[in-house]
Design an enzyme around this catalytic site. Structure first.
Site, PDB file in Angstrom:
ATOM      1  N   ASP A   1       0.755  82.379  51.713  1.00  0.00           N
ATOM      2  CA  ASP A   1       0.738  81.154  52.520  1.00  0.00           C
ATOM      3  C   ASP A   1       2.115  80.825  53.096  1.00  0.00           C
ATOM      4  O   ASP A   1       2.220  80.067  54.062  1.00  0.00           O
ATOM      5  CB  ASP A   1       0.178  79.960  51.726  1.00  0.00           C
ATOM      6  CG  ASP A   1       0.860  79.738  50.392  1.00  0.00           C
ATOM      7  OD1 ASP A   1       1.213  80.724  49.729  1.00  0.00           O
ATOM      8  OD2 ASP A   1       1.035  78.567  50.006  1.00  0.00           O
TER       9      ASP A   1
ATOM     10  N   ASP B   1       8.033  76.521  46.402  1.00  0.00           N
ATOM     11  CA  ASP B   1       7.135  76.282  45.273  1.00  0.00           C
ATOM     12  C   ASP B   1       7.924  76.509  43.988  1.00  0.00           C
ATOM     13  O   ASP B   1       8.304  77.634  43.684  1.00  0.00           O
ATOM     14  CB  ASP B   1       5.959  77.269  45.297  1.00  0.00           C
ATOM     15  CG  ASP B   1       5.075  77.100  46.524  1.00  0.00           C
ATOM     16  OD1 ASP B   1       5.280  76.137  47.282  1.00  0.00           O
ATOM     17  OD2 ASP B   1       4.173  77.943  46.698  1.00  0.00           O
TER      18      ASP B   1
HETATM   19 ZN   LIG Z   1       3.966  80.116  46.077  1.00  0.00          ZN
END
Ligand SMILES: [Zn+2]
Length: 227
Positions: A65, A176
């Site tokens: 992503d 993230d």
């Molecule tokens: Zn990630």
């Protein structure tokens, strides 16, 4: 001054209202794209930035992503740059980035061949300059510096965050990650922090283990919600 534009705040699940993860950072006349998720070029166009106008691409990690439109970015920059000897696009990411970029260019190999055969002024494939880092200063040009530090997105590794500084302004792009000491150090005193958030209360409503696995990223550090 640093201008931060959230181009995409979506997740791997397509959302009609959110592009994939990507953030535009404009500082000292330089334009940095941090991650290049789904739909990034449309969102960048909406704020007047084209692929050819990017100073560098920064990748926090290689989850799909976050790199979904890497191929589109490389090809579109190539065919919309009209300088006879285009400057290679600097791409800064964690180890694995060079292999990913090389594979992406290979995937578009037929397209690149068609265009070189078709257009007399396109004589070479897209020019890139890949640098892999896990820590340290990775950029220092014309008053803008960028520092990298490891983040904690286990079991995904290695992953990195970026601190962009221009004059007295600074922003940290964490990608993230859960809170960790190296991110704390990177973000200390920063003017802004751009960080992924998992809504555990929403994720846990999806009755599929593969989606529930997303919560592992938060559980590893013993917290309920990663912010
Ligand atoms: Zn990630």
């Amino acid at each position: 001054m640093i201008e931060i534009t959230l181009l995409g705040t979506g997740s791997p699940i397509p959302d009609p209202n959110r592009a994939g993860p990507s953030t535009l950072v404009r500082a000292g006349g330089q334009v940095f794209l941090v991650d290049c998720g789904r739909g990034v070029l449309q969102r960048a166009a909406a704020v007047g930035v084209g692929a050819g106008g990017l100073t560098a691409l920064l990748l926090t990690h290689l989850h799909s992503d976050h790199i979904g439109d890497l191929g589109d970015l490389l090809i579109t920059r190539w065919i919309t740059t009209f300088a006879p000897d285009p400057t290679p696009l600097p791409i800064i990411g964690p180890p694995g980035t060079a292999e990913t970029v090389e594979a992406m260019l290979k995937a578009f190999g037929h397209d690149i061949g068609y265009r070189i055969a078709h257009h007399a002024d396109l004589t070479a494939p897209p020019a890139v300059e890949v640098h892999e880092y896990t820590e340290g200063t990775v950029w220092d040009r014309d008053g803008v510096s960028i520092r990298v530090a490891p983040t904690d997105h286990r079991p995904v590794a290695p992953t990195i965050g970026f601190r962009v500084e221009s004059g007295a302004a600074s922003v940290v792009l964490a990608g993230d990650t859960v809170p960790c000491a190296s991110l704390d150090e990177l973000a200390a005193g920063a003017g802004a922090l751009v960080h992924t958030v998992i809504r555990k209360d929403l994720v846990t409503q999806i009755p599929q283990q593969r989606f529930l696995d997303i919560c592992d990223y938060a559980r590893l550090s013993g917290i309920q919600i990663a912010i």
